[in-house]
Design an enzyme around this catalytic site. Sequence first.
Site, PDB file in Angstrom:
ATOM      1  N   LYS A 141      11.479   7.321   3.572  1.00 13.68           N
ATOM      2  CA  LYS A 141      12.302   8.147   2.680  1.00 13.68           C
ATOM      3  C   LYS A 141      13.604   7.437   2.322  1.00 13.68           C
ATOM      4  CE  LYS A 141      14.610  12.612   2.253  1.00 13.68           C
ATOM      5  NZ  LYS A 141      14.739  14.002   2.769  1.00 13.68           N
ATOM      6  N   HIS A 277     -31.323  -1.153  -6.415  1.00 11.02           N
ATOM      7  CA  HIS A 277     -30.503  -0.198  -7.161  1.00 11.02           C
ATOM      8  C   HIS A 277     -30.501   1.180  -6.502  1.00 11.02           C
ATOM      9  CE1 HIS A 277     -29.847  -3.217 -10.153  1.00 11.02           C
ATOM     10  NE2 HIS A 277     -31.122  -3.274 -10.484  1.00 11.02           N
TER      11      HIS A 277
END
Length: 525
Positions: A141, A277
């Site tokens: 922060k 595939h």
Amino acid sequence: MSLSSLPVRRALVSVSDKTGLLDLGRALAAHNVEILSTGGSAKALRDAGLPVTEVSDYTGFPEILDGRVKTLVPKIHGGILGRRDLPAHVAQMQEHGIGPIDLVVVNLYPFEKTVASGAGAEDCIENIDIGGPALIRAAAKNHDHVVVLTDTRQYDGFIDMLNKGGTTRAQRFAYAGAAYARTAAYDAAIAAWFAAQTGDFLPDSFTVSGQRAEVLRYGENPHQQAAFYKNGSARPGVATAVQVQGKALSYNNINDTDAAFEAVAEFDKPAVVIVKHANPCGVAVASSLTQAWKNALRCDSVSAFGGIVALNRTLDAATAEEIAGIFTEVIVAPDAEEEAKAVLARKKNLRLLLTGGLPDPAEAGVVVRSVAGGFLAQTRDCGRITSETLKVVTKRAPSPQEMEDLIFAFQVAKHVKSNAIVYAKDKATVGVGAGQMSRVDSAQIAASKSAQAARNAGQDTPLTQGSVAASDAFFPFADGLEAIVAAGATAVIQPGGSIRDDEVIAAADAAGIAMVLTGMRHFRH
């Protein structure tokens, strides 16, 4: 003061993973950075002859509650969160004797590794870090003034910056982003563990997280970016595998290898799955891997070229020789004999992955797929059938051999894209129809490919003659069943549940074939 480039004068170091710690400590000491540290980190630095101040000595507050409270004190968090550019913050820090902390180095308790090790609930909970995430979030922060390092791989780059006089705001901003990603992933892992303990796999808030393992050359296509992430799961597969040899895996390689390995794990006896595939183009179970390979390859040797091969046993030299006979992209197995590795070493580009085990088909878990604006989550398809759970609905019941092949075919269909039709004989696929909009098309395509496979083998009779067939979902009309009968199948397994089940069953009786219902569907999209 300028926020662009800042020196480091005081650092807080508290790490679980000590990799690179001493090199970092030496670099800090060389630049006269005061090092505050805790527990094992402080001891490691001190044993290496580096100057270090215990946090408890610095704060005047001892570690308490078996070390659960060490850094959760104002003198630490004030030193991290105080803004050096606000006179009021500076005055308050001076009033309370709070010195600024410019660098926070924290990696968290190994919660994910503890869970993956199979540890009990008490150990898992004790490895939930509290102070660490608080320090990381505070430093991130206040990144205008503080550097935060959360990964040992960041140390070298930071040391280079230190040697150049300090860090830039852009660099601190990047570290802060990585820090929040780490705490987010950490909290997600903890939340997932708690959900798993209660059996709530789909909680109100669901977070997907992972650690980037590799940036891939591209995605499904060269114009797409891609990366491979690991989520810390101990489930054996591509993420746990050691790549023994071969080129780097592509996005499609990883996807196909996962599909192949999950499929081969369905079977208890020696099995081989060949995937192209993301769809199995050959699957077989036999008394040996070599025979299973030959039987699987026979189903569709054309599609097998350039495919992915998965095995559920240790790869032996004889099987490796057979597989090496055609072009193969990836072989994945739990392990491999040294002789098998030597055989495959001749194929420099072939990837050999050893996972150390097999995934459990019955293990609960969640799979996720993205959609626009969100994602879908569902539990893994752990559904399995046995001969006892099947319902015979035709006048003729399957023979014992047909029943074994029906169960095998349905197990394969579970891993074939819908609509799926799988023909099998002697626990080997002889035709696979995948991903068609019509179930009839899948049945006919599989039969056509089977006939071509027979011709390629010099046979006049299609491989589907005398086979059994599995459908991943019910037949909406009798035409799909009729296509299967035309292909020469003698028995069919399907979920049932269509409003036209009676019509389909009547067609099976008219053809003299056996049919069993599973009551379980295996759509795979």
